[in-house]
Design a protein around this motif. Sequence first.
Motif, short mmCIF file in Angstrom:
data_model
loop_
_atom_site.label_atom_id
_atom_site.label_comp_id
_atom_site.label_asym_id
_atom_site.label_seq_id
_atom_site.Cartn_x
_atom_site.Cartn_y
_atom_site.Cartn_z
N LEU A 21 -41.96 11.78 -1.02
CA LEU A 21 -41.22 12.51 -1.32
C LEU A 21 -41.95 13.94 -1.33
CD1 LEU A 21 -39.01 11.15 -4.28
CD2 LEU A 21 -38.35 11.32 -1.71
N VAL A 22 -43.05 14.09 -2.00
CA VAL A 22 -43.69 15.10 -2.13
C VAL A 22 -45.33 14.93 -1.95
CG1 VAL A 22 -44.43 17.02 -3.75
CG2 VAL A 22 -42.07 16.01 -4.10
N ARG A 23 -45.79 15.68 -1.07
CA ARG A 23 -47.10 15.53 -0.58
C ARG A 23 -48.08 16.36 -1.85
NH1 ARG A 23 -50.30 12.16 1.70
NH2 ARG A 23 -49.03 12.04 3.57
N GLY A 24 -48.75 15.56 -2.44
CA GLY A 24 -49.29 16.05 -3.79
C GLY A 24 -50.76 17.05 -3.47
N TRP A 25 -51.44 17.20 -4.23
CA TRP A 25 -52.82 17.70 -4.37
C TRP A 25 -54.10 16.89 -4.54
CZ3 TRP A 25 -48.94 18.24 -7.78
CH2 TRP A 25 -49.16 17.84 -9.05
N GLU A 26 -55.12 17.38 -4.40
CA GLU A 26 -56.27 16.39 -4.60
C GLU A 26 -56.96 16.90 -5.73
OE1 GLU A 26 -57.40 15.02 -0.07
OE2 GLU A 26 -58.89 15.79 -1.43
N VAL A 27 -57.28 16.15 -6.68
CA VAL A 27 -57.86 16.30 -8.15
C VAL A 27 -59.11 15.32 -8.21
CG1 VAL A 27 -58.03 16.61 -10.17
CG2 VAL A 27 -55.94 17.40 -9.18
N LEU A 28 -60.49 15.71 -8.06
CA LEU A 28 -61.50 14.75 -8.22
C LEU A 28 -61.51 13.61 -7.30
CD1 LEU A 28 -61.42 14.24 -12.17
CD2 LEU A 28 -62.97 15.99 -10.59
N GLY A 29 -60.99 14.32 -5.96
CA GLY A 29 -61.12 13.30 -4.70
C GLY A 29 -59.96 12.42 -4.64
N GLN A 30 -59.14 12.63 -5.56
CA GLN A 30 -57.72 11.86 -5.65
C GLN A 30 -56.51 12.51 -5.43
OE1 GLN A 30 -57.61 8.16 -6.01
NE2 GLN A 30 -55.08 8.67 -5.79
N ARG A 31 -55.72 11.90 -4.18
CA ARG A 31 -54.66 12.72 -3.84
C ARG A 31 -53.44 12.06 -4.82
NH1 ARG A 31 -52.61 15.77 -0.36
NH2 ARG A 31 -54.30 16.09 1.06
N TRP A 32 -52.77 13.04 -5.32
CA TRP A 32 -51.70 12.65 -6.23
C TRP A 32 -49.94 13.08 -5.42
CZ3 TRP A 32 -53.00 10.46 -10.96
CH2 TRP A 32 -54.32 10.77 -11.16
N ASP A 33 -49.62 12.18 -4.95
CA ASP A 33 -48.36 11.99 -4.26
C ASP A 33 -47.18 11.76 -5.17
OD1 ASP A 33 -49.63 13.20 -2.17
OD2 ASP A 33 -49.95 10.98 -1.22
N VAL A 34 -45.99 12.20 -4.90
CA VAL A 34 -44.76 11.62 -5.43
C VAL A 34 -44.01 10.74 -4.63
CG1 VAL A 34 -42.82 12.21 -6.89
CG2 VAL A 34 -44.83 13.43 -7.17
N THR A 35 -43.86 9.49 -4.87
CA THR A 35 -42.74 8.62 -4.15
C THR A 35 -41.70 8.29 -4.68
OG1 THR A 35 -44.03 6.63 -5.02
CG2 THR A 35 -45.00 7.60 -3.18
N LEU A 36 -40.87 8.06 -3.74
CA LEU A 36 -39.24 7.54 -4.33
C LEU A 36 -39.13 6.38 -5.25
CD1 LEU A 36 -36.29 7.73 -4.37
CD2 LEU A 36 -36.33 6.46 -2.19
N GLU A 37 -40.47 5.48 -4.89
CA GLU A 37 -40.45 4.32 -5.67
C GLU A 37 -41.04 4.36 -7.21
OE1 GLU A 37 -41.57 4.64 -2.64
OE2 GLU A 37 -40.04 3.24 -1.61
N ALA A 38 -41.84 5.17 -7.10
CA ALA A 38 -42.56 5.64 -8.44
C ALA A 38 -41.41 6.53 -9.47
CB ALA A 38 -43.93 6.66 -8.22
N LEU A 39 -40.58 7.37 -8.72
CA LEU A 39 -39.59 7.95 -9.37
C LEU A 39 -38.64 7.10 -9.92
CD1 LEU A 39 -38.76 10.93 -10.03
CD2 LEU A 39 -37.44 10.96 -8.03
N ALA A 40 -38.06 6.17 -9.18
CA ALA A 40 -37.24 5.12 -9.40
C ALA A 40 -37.61 4.37 -10.52
CB ALA A 40 -36.76 4.30 -8.38
N TYR A 41 -38.91 3.67 -10.33
CA TYR A 41 -39.40 3.01 -11.59
C TYR A 41 -39.34 3.64 -12.92
CZ TYR A 41 -41.89 -0.84 -13.66
OH TYR A 41 -42.40 -1.87 -14.60
N GLY A 42 -39.78 5.11 -12.89
CA GLY A 42 -40.01 5.77 -14.06
C GLY A 42 -38.46 5.96 -14.60
N GLY A 43 -37.48 6.08 -13.80
CA GLY A 43 -35.86 6.06 -14.29
C GLY A 43 -35.53 4.64 -14.85
N VAL A 44 -36.03 3.83 -14.41
CA VAL A 44 -35.79 2.37 -14.56
C VAL A 44 -36.09 2.14 -16.27
CG1 VAL A 44 -36.12 -0.18 -14.53
CG2 VAL A 44 -35.15 1.26 -12.64
N ALA A 45 -37.49 2.57 -16.15
CA ALA A 45 -38.29 2.47 -17.72
C ALA A 45 -37.39 3.23 -18.65
CB ALA A 45 -39.64 2.59 -17.26
#
Length: 296
Positions: free
Chosen positions: A93-117
């Motif tokens: 869903l959203v192309r994130g940024w890199e912090v300490l060599g790790q890219r932080w993206d936002v996916t539909l699945e992670a967003l949905a799982y957060g909503g379920v939790a």
Amino acid sequence: MRAGIVPVYRRRPSALHAARAGASLAFCGALSLVVVLFEHPLVLAAALAAAWAAGTLAGVASELRRSLRLALPFALLIMLINPIVSQQGDTLLVRGWEVLGQRWDVTLEALAYGGVAALRLVALLVVFGLLTACVDPDDLLRLFRRVSYRSALTAALTTRLAPVLARDALRMGDAARCRAVPAGRGAVARAALANALDRAVDVAAALEVRGYAGARRPARTRAPWSRHDLRVGVAALAIAAGAVAAKAGGVFAFEAYPLLSAPVGPAEAALALVLPLVAAVPLLGAAARLGVAARA
């Protein structure tokens, strides 16, 4: 004075209040079992609707709203954090940024799982609110006194003193705001803690004087089952059995990763509609009201 955010038990003329503590505990436990067994948002919403319907018919809708207010901040926090920390899922869903060599993206699945939790947390806290508002804590702890008398006594004192201490803290907060120079939250918290310790010492002294240290496990007593015990107990059994059967049959399957999958067919829709009805049946009709005045 403001009301506390934690629901408090008060006797009311409803079948859920009139039923024995074991039956009402089983009823709330069955609703919690549904929330624990399934991750499908439809069944979680159905469990939340079932708890809300039972609470409304039992006259504790205001207490459930307190549980909801308590749960919503934590639910929003989960919905915000999970899409950031979870890097699973294939639908970007959203192309994130890199912090300490790790890219932080936002996916539909992670967003949905957060909503379920978050929805699961809200449902569990509302069911817990239903339990605390409809089940007499003394009757509930009386169930366990033969298992561990001292633990049951300690828990009974805790449930009794927690609302008292909460009211003390609210009174101190109200009094502090009435001063020309209001005291800070830290000072109010320290005063509430000191008051709680004083109460604990007083209670311990009172128990020692009354000889509670030498108390023994009480004799077993049996009471006949009332119509409310049977109605609430049968509803609890039906909810628990239906949840286990649906889980074993693969109904309400849910997969968040790597691709979101939450199928809804006729079986899922029918069971989601039946759950609130089964939870409401013990509190509907004239038979749910007759005989509750003796305990109310």
